[in-house]
Write a protein that holds these residues in place. Structure first.
Motif, short mmCIF file in Angstrom:
data_model
loop_
_atom_site.label_atom_id
_atom_site.label_comp_id
_atom_site.label_asym_id
_atom_site.label_seq_id
_atom_site.Cartn_x
_atom_site.Cartn_y
_atom_site.Cartn_z
N ILE A 59 1.00 -52.30 33.61
CA ILE A 59 1.21 -52.57 35.03
C ILE A 59 1.66 -51.28 35.71
O ILE A 59 2.62 -50.64 35.26
N PRO A 60 1.00 -50.87 36.79
CA PRO A 60 1.37 -49.61 37.46
C PRO A 60 2.81 -49.64 37.98
O PRO A 60 3.24 -50.62 38.59
N VAL A 61 3.55 -48.56 37.73
CA VAL A 61 4.87 -48.37 38.33
C VAL A 61 4.98 -46.93 38.80
O VAL A 61 4.29 -46.04 38.31
N CYS A 62 5.84 -46.68 39.77
CA CYS A 62 6.12 -45.32 40.23
C CYS A 62 7.16 -44.67 39.33
O CYS A 62 8.14 -45.30 38.93
N HIS A 63 6.93 -43.41 39.06
CA HIS A 63 7.89 -42.63 38.29
C HIS A 63 7.62 -41.16 38.62
O HIS A 63 6.77 -40.85 39.46
N ASP B 251 0.54 -42.17 36.73
CA ASP B 251 0.02 -43.12 35.74
C ASP B 251 1.09 -43.71 34.84
O ASP B 251 0.82 -44.09 33.70
N ALA B 252 2.33 -43.79 35.32
CA ALA B 252 3.37 -44.48 34.56
C ALA B 252 3.14 -45.98 34.64
O ALA B 252 2.59 -46.50 35.62
N THR B 253 3.56 -46.69 33.61
CA THR B 253 3.32 -48.13 33.57
C THR B 253 4.50 -48.89 32.98
O THR B 253 5.28 -48.35 32.19
N ALA B 254 4.60 -50.14 33.38
CA ALA B 254 5.34 -51.15 32.62
C ALA B 254 4.34 -51.77 31.66
O ALA B 254 3.12 -51.57 31.79
N VAL B 255 4.81 -52.52 30.68
CA VAL B 255 3.89 -53.20 29.77
C VAL B 255 4.38 -54.62 29.53
O VAL B 255 5.57 -54.83 29.25
N LEU C 82 8.53 -58.32 28.89
CA LEU C 82 8.20 -57.27 29.86
C LEU C 82 9.08 -56.05 29.61
O LEU C 82 10.30 -56.14 29.63
N HIS C 83 8.44 -54.92 29.38
CA HIS C 83 9.13 -53.64 29.27
C HIS C 83 8.83 -52.86 30.54
O HIS C 83 7.68 -52.58 30.85
N SER C 84 9.88 -52.49 31.30
CA SER C 84 9.67 -51.87 32.61
C SER C 84 9.12 -50.46 32.53
O SER C 84 8.58 -49.95 33.51
N GLY C 85 9.21 -49.80 31.35
CA GLY C 85 8.99 -48.36 31.33
C GLY C 85 10.00 -47.69 32.23
O GLY C 85 10.99 -48.29 32.64
N ASP C 86 9.78 -46.42 32.54
CA ASP C 86 10.62 -45.73 33.53
C ASP C 86 10.00 -45.99 34.90
O ASP C 86 8.80 -45.77 35.09
N PHE C 87 10.81 -46.41 35.87
CA PHE C 87 10.21 -46.79 37.14
C PHE C 87 11.18 -46.59 38.30
O PHE C 87 12.39 -46.45 38.12
N ASP D 28 14.69 -50.32 32.44
CA ASP D 28 15.17 -48.94 32.58
C ASP D 28 16.55 -48.92 33.23
O ASP D 28 16.76 -49.45 34.31
N SER D 29 17.51 -48.26 32.57
CA SER D 29 18.90 -48.29 33.02
C SER D 29 19.45 -46.94 33.48
O SER D 29 20.64 -46.83 33.80
#
Length: 545
Positions: A130-134, A138-142, A152-157, A188-189
């Motif tokens: 899933i596209p996220v801003c970072h 091309d950063a993503t959540a998955v 759901l893993h947010s990735g860095d966003f 992401d914390s």
């Protein structure tokens, strides 16, 4: 069967992000990142997760999924693939950046770029990026769809309303997941202690352009080479000011080339030149974009500041723009770099004295929006030091999440039926050090010795003994490095005590070389400590004649 997630890194430090998702007895690795060494990790080049538990189950490993292309998420991947070579999924840019590093190790990787928004199947794993801003394109959540529910893993966003590439965090897709029901959310914390919203990346365009426009001499700009959007804004500012642009630093050249080939970075050919060509131009037409925003010892910017760069040295009248803030642990290195450049007569703008940097990680209000969108049944904060995880957990409690678990590296979360529970310290998750070409060859004990060597020096003792009687065949030879300015008097006292004590031991029949070595080490250490209050490393060599 249960669904499990075991955390190998990233929960308690900034870096080493790596988790192992297990479904039906098969394993998928989520990211495989590195951490840069801290000040007390003397001689260490990089720090990796301990994936030995995964390697032991190599036949069960199905794939790796990357959330984005930052080093703290992909930098250790090549070393993992050397041991367990499985397919790797991610966006095109993430895989291209990771692939360059993997290629350097001589590993033939199976890299499989996938589009965002499409469900992908690999073995028992069903997932969607899933596209996220970072702070990298091309950063993503998955999102993983499992028989125990959606993970759901947010990735860095962050929730950037005006992203440079118009690719916003896909709030619609995240809301749909929330409507569908998210069993577990991993968030992401990094900025969980920071109030409000993080400013948009686009908010930097004007201040960067103003600084570049006002510069009378050369402009040297530095940022993370993977921060393609920041590079683009610096390039745009240089072009608008009528300057030619050169790139310096291996990673800057590599990542800019990849981004240009993929169309996510626009480098106008008529404005881009080599460093040699740039230096032939008038000062007010030069802009150099380099690596080194974190004060890395061998980066282009550091070598310029200490005049060891082959082509470029800082001079009075130069303007330096460091479009970054120090990551935790790098504060001293960056401060030293800035001070050194100021001594050379440069003007320095950086993220702590000018509006030239914004974070790529969501602050508290953005984290709250994400929690309310996703509405998870359970939440585990990830990516950050323990205080960041704790702050994010506190926020989730305020938002109304019922089950919140704060984990650390080596812990595991397990889902089965209606239950979700945590198992503590189920695998080793210690730091694995890359020291030169040796991976895992340096242990904590070695770092402790290096620390002692740096603080109190070393004393070497050579004993020449008669192979038959064990008696000293010559006076002990003591030498020191890093002990005191004039060690002769101290070593003379230690030599006298050593001769006397060894003679007594030999008279008592205690001539075993191992025993003599231990006696010599204790004796010299005691004398040096008594005379200097230092505790050096004492190395003893016994030569039998």
């Amino acid at each position: 069967m249960t669904v499990q997630i075991t955390f190998l890194g990233g929960l308690g430090e900034v870096g080493r992000n790596c988790a192992a998702l297990e479904v039906d007895g098969k394993i998928c690795l989520i990211d495989c990142g590195l951490m840069f060494p801290e000040a007390d990790m003397l001689g260490v080049d990089l720090v990796f997760p301990d994936w030995s538990w995964v390697v032991e189950r190599a036949d069960d490993v199905e794939c790796v999924i990357l959330t984005h292309g930052h080093e703290d998420h992909v930098g250790a991947l090549g070393y993992f693939l050397e041991q367990v070579n499985v397919p790797v999924y991610g966006t095109e840019l993430s895989l291209r950046i990771a692939g360059e590093r993997i290629k350097e190790l001589g590993v033939a990787a199976d890299l499989r770029p996938v589009p965002t928004g499409e469900e992908i199947t690999h073995g028992p794993f069903y997932f969607m990026l899933i596209p996220v801003c970072h702070s990298i394109p091309d950063a993503t959540a998955v999102a993983f769809y499992t028989h125990e529910g959606v993970i759901l893993h947010s990735g860095d966003f962050k929730l950037d309303p005006t992203p440079i590439d118009d690719r916003a965090t896909d709030l619609g897709a995240l809301a749909e997941l929330g409507d569908r029901g998210v069993r577990l959310y991993l968030g992401d914390s990094t900025n969980a202690e920071r109030e409000g919203f993080v400013p948009s990346e686009g908010s930097l365009s004007a201040p960067i352009a103003d600084i570049v426009r006002a510069a009378e001499g050369r402009v040297i700009a530095a940022c993370f080479s993977s921060h393609i959007h920041r590079v683009q804004q610096i390039v745009n500012a240089g072009v608008a000011a009528g300057r030619k642009i050169a790139l310096a630093g291996r990673s800057m050249l590599r990542n800019s080339r990849i981004a240009s080939e993929l169309g996510v970075l626009e480098l106008p050919e008529e404005h881009v030149v080599t460093v040699a060509e740039l230096l032939r131009l008038p000062a007010d037409r030069q802009m150099l974009i380099a690596t080194g925003s974190q004060g890395e010892p061998f980066s282009a910017l550091t070598r310029m500041s200490n005049r060891t760069h082959r082509q470029f040295s800082l001079e009075e009248g130069d303007m330096v723009l460091i479009s970054a803030t120090p990551v935790p642990g790098n504060e001293k290195a960056v401060s030293k770099l800035v001070s050194g450049m100021l001594r050379l007569g440069a003007t320095v703008y950086h993220g702590l004295n000018s509006p030239v940097h914004v974070s790529g990680h969501a602050a508290r209000d953005e984290l709250a929006v994400m929690l309310r969108l996703v509405r998870p049944e359970a939440f585990v904060p990830v990516h950050g030091e323990y205080r960041h995880l704790h702050a994010h957990a506190r926020l989730a409690r305020q938002v109304g999440v019922e089950q919140i678990e704060v984990l650390e590296d080596g812990d595991r979360v397990v889902m089965e039926g209606d239950d979700l529970w945590v198992e503590r310290e189920v695998v080793d998750a210690d730091y694995v050090y890359l020291d030169g070409s040796s991976l895992g060859g340096v242990q904590t004990r070695v770092l402790r010795d290096r620390s002692r060597l740096s603080e109190a020096g070393v004393v070497t003792v050579t004993l020449v003994v008669d192979a038959e009687t064990g008696e000293l065949a010559a006076e002990p030879l003591l030498e020191s490095r890093g002990l005191v300015d004039d060690p002769v008097a101290v070593l003379d006292v230690a030599t006298d005590d050593l001769v006397e004590l060894v003679s007594v031991r030999v008279a008592d029949g205690l001539v075993d070389p191992g025993h003599l070595r231990a006696v010599a080490r204790r004796t010299v250490a005691r004398v040096v400590r008594s005379e200097t209050r230092q505790r050096p490393v004492v190395l003893v060599e016994i030569v039998e004649v």
